[in-house]
Design an enzyme around this catalytic site. Structure first.
Site: not given
Ligand code: NDP
Ligand code: HSE
Length: 443
Positions: A132, A193, A208
């Site tokens: 979702e 990003e 998307k």
């Molecule tokens: P972040 O970069 O904030 O967090 C990523 C997390 O994943 C961190 O905790 C990082 O660890 C961990 N991580 C990354 N690579 C590895 C690896 N190889 N092994 C272990 N841990 C790993 O990303 P977001 O939370 O923003 O995004 C997460 C997902 O959600 C993505 O797919 C993004 O596209 C999606 N998304 C995000 C949105 C947003 O508004 N942020 C909106 C919609 C979707 P560490 O903290 O130690 O670096």
């Molecule tokens: N980079 C994305 C945006 C994050 O601006 O909408 C959410 O998918």
């Protein structure tokens, strides 16, 4: 099926979204657990750097860098992949699905590129793959299509699916400032990003769109086969002219199905959209999706397309569905939809150049006698007819000619632009935008 009182959850990733899931489950724990009839326990978290300082505090013993703590723990019922990317995320998702786990993801890039394989793996192994949060953050568009609108076939779905681009376009429109100036602010607010091309070249929104096209029409469309253009070429002059003509410029994902021809159009690009359309007024970092179904008519959903709380709201809603499945409460009919809504075997993807639309053009030319006539002549030679024309003198002795056209074919636009950019009086390659008209798909 078992009836667990305590549901154990493993999180891959504890960044923006992962911490949001923890924080918001904790915040609404009593209400949520009462609604679900189960205790939600995040028992393992895997990150890249376990020593990193986090805003949300969790017990040290549950956080590690070892994926086996989740993948080899049979007591974990639900795995959330919140790391992003398409390498490690793919590997761990596959391993969890092969064990028949329920996997929840916010990772649009992964689903766009590997969704077909992952949904198949889930089905073959008796697991589920929920996503979702991958499209439009907090807007429940996936459930809306799969469940609430299951009675429909969808002639048109279009929407604003990238918050960062929408923020930049909104600031440019409101303040008359340039793309570059606004991009700086978007960067400092943390909206853009790390890989900026994802937002600015339309790739994130195209991911998307591909997911929605699959869900609504059962066809996995490759990114390389669709038109995908971002907002880098938009100028404040374009936005001003659009405004004068009664339009706004929005980055739109468009999925149009012609049921008679059995063809599907999928594309992502900035477009002029009439100010009368609801989505023209979805501004800033908000997303919006308009869905037209043959039974329900048109439904528009608007909300936060990104950010910690909105995105984690969607992840938690998938967790709630997973709990229902684990408790055997949910009917198969509702969840037998790891299959898409439509059979797609004979469905044909339209080629980008087959599009028919009205267009907006911007030509930067030498401000000399006969230049407008020269451009008009080339356009007429390609059977493109101007509807409006406006010229603006620039201080450097050049001029901008900004024109809209009557209905024409994209293939003709390509060849007219090729011819025009080779003229000695033309200073920059022409910029053009499509004028989106939802009625064109609905008659
Ligand atoms: P972040 O970069 O904030 O967090 C990523 C997390 O994943 C961190 O905790 C990082 O660890 C961990 N991580 C990354 N690579 C590895 C690896 N190889 N092994 C272990 N841990 C790993 O990303 P977001 O939370 O923003 O995004 C997460 C997902 O959600 C993505 O797919 C993004 O596209 C999606 N998304 C995000 C949105 C947003 O508004 N942020 C909106 C919609 C979707 P560490 O903290 O130690 O670096
Ligand atoms: N980079 C994305 C945006 C994050 O601006 O909408 C959410 O998918």
């Amino acid at each position: 099926m078992s009836n667990p009182k305590k549901v154990k959850i493993g999180l891959f990733g504890f960044g923006v979204v992962g911490q949001g899931v923890w924080k918001n489950i904790a915040q609404n724990r009593n209400a949520l657990e009462a609604r679900l009839g189960a205790e939600l326990a995040i028992t393992k978290i895997v990150v890249r750097d376990s020593a990193r300082e986090r805003t949300v505090q969790v017990p040290n013993e549950i956080i590690s860098t070892d994926p086996a703590t989740i993948l080899e723990d049979p007591s974990i019922d639900i795995v959330c992949e919140l790391i992003g990317g398409t390498s490690q995320a793919l590997e761990w998702t596959k391993q969890a699905l092969k064990q028949g786990k329920i996997v929840i993801s916010a990772n649009k890039a992964l689903i766009c590129e590997h969704g077909e394989e992952l949904f198949k793996l889930a089905q073959e192994n008796g697991g589920h793959y929920f996503y979702e949060a991958s499209v439009a953050g907090g807007i429940p568009i996936i459930k809306t299509l799969r469940e609430a609108l299951v009675a429909n076939r969808f002639s048109l779905i279009y929407g604003i699916l990238n918050g960062t681009s929408n923020y930049i376009l909104t600031r440019m429109e409101r303040e008359g400032i340039s793309f570059e100036a606004t991009l700086g602010d978007a960067r400092s607010l943390g909206y853009v990003e790390a890989d900026e091309a994802l937002d600015l070249d339309g790739i994130d929104a195209a991911h998307k769109v591909v997911i929605l096209a699959y869900l609504a029409h059962g066809k996995w469309v490759a990114l390389k086969d669709i038109l995908c253009e971002g907002i880098r070429s938009i100028s404040s002059d374009d936005i001003k002219i659009a405004n004068e003509l009664g339009y706004k410029i929005k980055l739109l994902g468009i999925i149009a199905r012609d049921f008679e021809q059995n063809s599907l159009t999928v594309r992502l690009h900035p477009a002029f959209i009439s100010k009368r359309e609801t989505l023209a007024n979805v501004d800033e970092v908000y997303n919006g999706v308009s869905v037209t179904g043959d039974v329900v008519g048109t439904t528009v959903l608007i909300g936060r397309g990104a950010g910690q709380d909105a995105t984690s709201s969607s992840v938690i809603s998938d967790i709630a569905d997973a709990v229902s499945i684990l408790q055997g409460r949910t009917s198969e009919a509702r969840f037998a939809q790891d299959n898409p809504l439509e059979d797609s075997e004979t469905l044909e993807l339209s080629k980008p150049e087959a599009l028919e639309s009205r267009y907006y053009f911007r030509f930067k030319v030498k401000d000399e006698e006969g230049v407008l006539a020269q451009i008009s002549h080339i356009m007429a030679g390609h059977h493109i007819s101007f509807a409006t024309v406006k010229q603006k003198e620039l201080p450097d002795g050049s001029a901008l000619i900004m024109a809209t056209t009557h209905l024409t074919k994209e293939a003709l636009v390509y060849s007219a632009c090729e011819a025009i950019k080779n003229e000695a009086t033309v200073i920059e390659a022409p910029v053009y935008l499509r004028i989106f008209d939802s009625e064109a798909y609905l008659t």
